[in-house]
Motif scaffolding. Structure first.
Motif, PDB file in Angstrom:
ATOM      1  N   GLU A  89       0.878  -1.165   0.000  1.00 27.26           N
ATOM      2  CA  GLU A  89       0.000   0.000   0.000  1.00 27.26           C
ATOM      3  C   GLU A  89       0.913   1.211   0.000  1.00 27.26           C
ATOM      4  O   GLU A  89       1.812   1.323   0.836  1.00 27.26           O
ATOM      5  N   VAL A  91       1.169   4.913   0.695  1.00 29.55           N
ATOM      6  CA  VAL A  91       0.431   5.980   1.392  1.00 29.55           C
ATOM      7  C   VAL A  91       1.168   7.305   1.219  1.00 29.55           C
ATOM      8  O   VAL A  91       2.369   7.399   1.470  1.00 29.55           O
ATOM      9  N   ARG A  93       1.153  11.365   2.274  1.00 26.62           N
ATOM     10  CA  ARG A  93       0.610  12.214   3.353  1.00 26.62           C
ATOM     11  C   ARG A  93       1.032  13.669   3.178  1.00 26.62           C
ATOM     12  O   ARG A  93       2.212  13.949   2.928  1.00 26.62           O
ATOM     13  N   ALA A  97      -2.000  12.623  10.510  1.00 24.90           N
ATOM     14  CA  ALA A  97      -3.277  12.054  10.952  1.00 24.90           C
ATOM     15  C   ALA A  97      -3.068  10.565  11.185  1.00 24.90           C
ATOM     16  O   ALA A  97      -2.032  10.009  10.807  1.00 24.90           O
ATOM     17  N   GLY A  98      -4.069   9.938  11.787  1.00 23.62           N
ATOM     18  CA  GLY A  98      -4.100   8.478  11.909  1.00 23.62           C
ATOM     19  C   GLY A  98      -2.820   7.884  12.465  1.00 23.62           C
ATOM     20  O   GLY A  98      -2.283   8.350  13.475  1.00 23.62           O
ATOM     21  N   SER A  99      -2.326   6.860  11.767  1.00 21.05           N
ATOM     22  CA  SER A  99      -1.190   6.102  12.306  1.00 21.05           C
ATOM     23  C   SER A  99       0.090   6.937  12.343  1.00 21.05           C
ATOM     24  O   SER A  99       0.966   6.691  13.164  1.00 21.05           O
ATOM     25  N   TYR A 120       3.237   0.160   3.090  1.00 20.16           N
ATOM     26  CA  TYR A 120       2.696  -0.819   4.034  1.00 20.16           C
ATOM     27  C   TYR A 120       2.556  -2.152   3.312  1.00 20.16           C
ATOM     28  O   TYR A 120       2.270  -2.194   2.114  1.00 20.16           O
ATOM     29  N   LYS A 176      -4.240   6.389   0.211  1.00 20.14           N
ATOM     30  CA  LYS A 176      -3.560   5.118  -0.054  1.00 20.14           C
ATOM     31  C   LYS A 176      -3.771   4.717  -1.514  1.00 20.14           C
ATOM     32  O   LYS A 176      -4.894   4.766  -2.010  1.00 20.14           O
ATOM     33  N   ASP A 196     -13.069   5.916   1.111  1.00 20.64           N
ATOM     34  CA  ASP A 196     -12.615   4.760   1.893  1.00 20.64           C
ATOM     35  C   ASP A 196     -11.093   4.722   1.989  1.00 20.64           C
ATOM     36  O   ASP A 196     -10.542   4.097   2.895  1.00 20.64           O
ATOM     37  N   THR A 197     -10.413   5.330   1.032  1.00 21.20           N
ATOM     38  CA  THR A 197      -8.954   5.194   0.945  1.00 21.20           C
ATOM     39  C   THR A 197      -8.216   6.529   1.075  1.00 21.20           C
ATOM     40  O   THR A 197      -6.993   6.565   0.925  1.00 21.20           O
ATOM     41  N   ARG A 199      -8.145  10.551   3.219  1.00 26.39           N
ATOM     42  CA  ARG A 199      -8.717  11.425   4.246  1.00 26.39           C
ATOM     43  C   ARG A 199      -9.002  12.775   3.616  1.00 26.39           C
ATOM     44  O   ARG A 199      -8.098  13.417   3.071  1.00 26.39           O
ATOM     45  N   ARG A 215     -14.802   4.655  11.053  1.00 26.49           N
ATOM     46  CA  ARG A 215     -13.828   4.106  12.006  1.00 26.49           C
ATOM     47  C   ARG A 215     -14.059   4.653  13.409  1.00 26.49           C
ATOM     48  O   ARG A 215     -13.899   3.945  14.394  1.00 26.49           O
TER      49      ARG A 215
END
Ligand code: UDP
Length: 237
Positions: A89, A91, A93, A97-99, A120, A176, A196-197, A199, A215
């Motif tokens: 994956e 990603v 950015r 955010a998030g992870s 990922y 992603k 879904d993929t 933000r 989520r």
């Protein structure tokens, strides 16, 4: 040759077609998160994600970024080129955010000084972990050139989508991507690009207009996806 179900994922089904080079993708109304532990059905989500993905793939195609997308079939289906998916994956950015916020301790919403790309491992049993390039080499998931190419293509997608979304008053936080190898060994953008993929935050209010609504139990999931579609296309779904 009759069509057969090739693969069923969390949000999509993949079918063979009469043409071995083409597949039919069906977007489902299912919503899952946390590696499938959280599950729900959301009427209309498949239709919205199909339409939004088509919009992004067509827009990227017009901006010299080809993808596996061939044509729309129906409200919930599209025809795509068959590729061999790279198990990474990618990603990209722009904003913490998030992870990433968890990993480096930056508050959600903090602008990064420049866009970054992470990889990922697409492996449900391992929980899709973040991989260092050393791990990708070790596992032989991609060659050196492919890794560079994936980063370049990820950043190129960002360069096209970020200003487009800004015009629609949407802040592109992160997203992603997945890529596949075509018959000539070239890397082609694949999978989907949807709320879904990605933000997406409203640029004025910071309201979340993406899967984080699901989520994090914020409610109004399909309404937010519908709003994204409306802002992108000017049409209602
Ligand atoms: N993402 C995704 N599928 C995944 C994991 C992440 O589409 O399996 C997207 C996610 O929607 C976000 C970006 O990738 O736009 C970065 O996600 P992050 O690593 O922050 O993971 P999360 O916080 O969602 O676990």
């Amino acid at each position: 040759m009759p069509e057969k179900l090739l693969y069923e994922g969390k949000a999509k089904k993949l079918f063979t077609t009469e043409d071995p080079g083409l597949l039919r993708v069906e977007y489902k109304d299912d919503a899952t998160a946390f590696n499938g532990k959280k599950f729900d059905r959301m009427e209309g989500k498949g239709q919205l994600n199909n339409a939004i993905s088509i919009f992004f793939f067509e827009y990227l195609g017009k901006n010299q970024i080809p993808s596996h997308f061939v044509r729309r079939i129906s409200e919930t289906e599209q025809l795509v080129r068959s590729v061999q998916i790279v198990p990474l994956e990618v990603v990209v950015r722009n904003v913490a955010a998030g992870s990433l916020s968890k990993r480096i301790g930056w508050d959600e919403g903090r602008e990064l000084p420049y866009p970054i790309v992470e990889f990922y491992y697409k492996d449900d049993d391992l929980g899709d972990p973040l991989l260092a390039e050393e791990h990708i080499r070790l596992l032989e998931l991609a060659t050196e050139e492919e890794m560079q190419e994936l980063k370049k293509k990820g950043l190129a997608v960002n360069k096209v989508l970020r200003p487009l979304l800004e015009q629609k008053n949407i802040r592109l936080i992160d997203f992603k991507l997945e890529f596949g190898l075509d018959q000539n060994g070239g890397l082609l953008l694949a999978d989907e690009i949807s709320p879904d993929t990605c933000r997406f935050w409203d640029a004025d209010t910071g309201n979340k207009m993406d899967k984080d609504r699901f989520r994090r139990d914020l409610g109004g999931v399909t309404e937010a996806y519908r709003e994204i579609y409306q802002r992108l296309t000017g049409d209602n779904l």
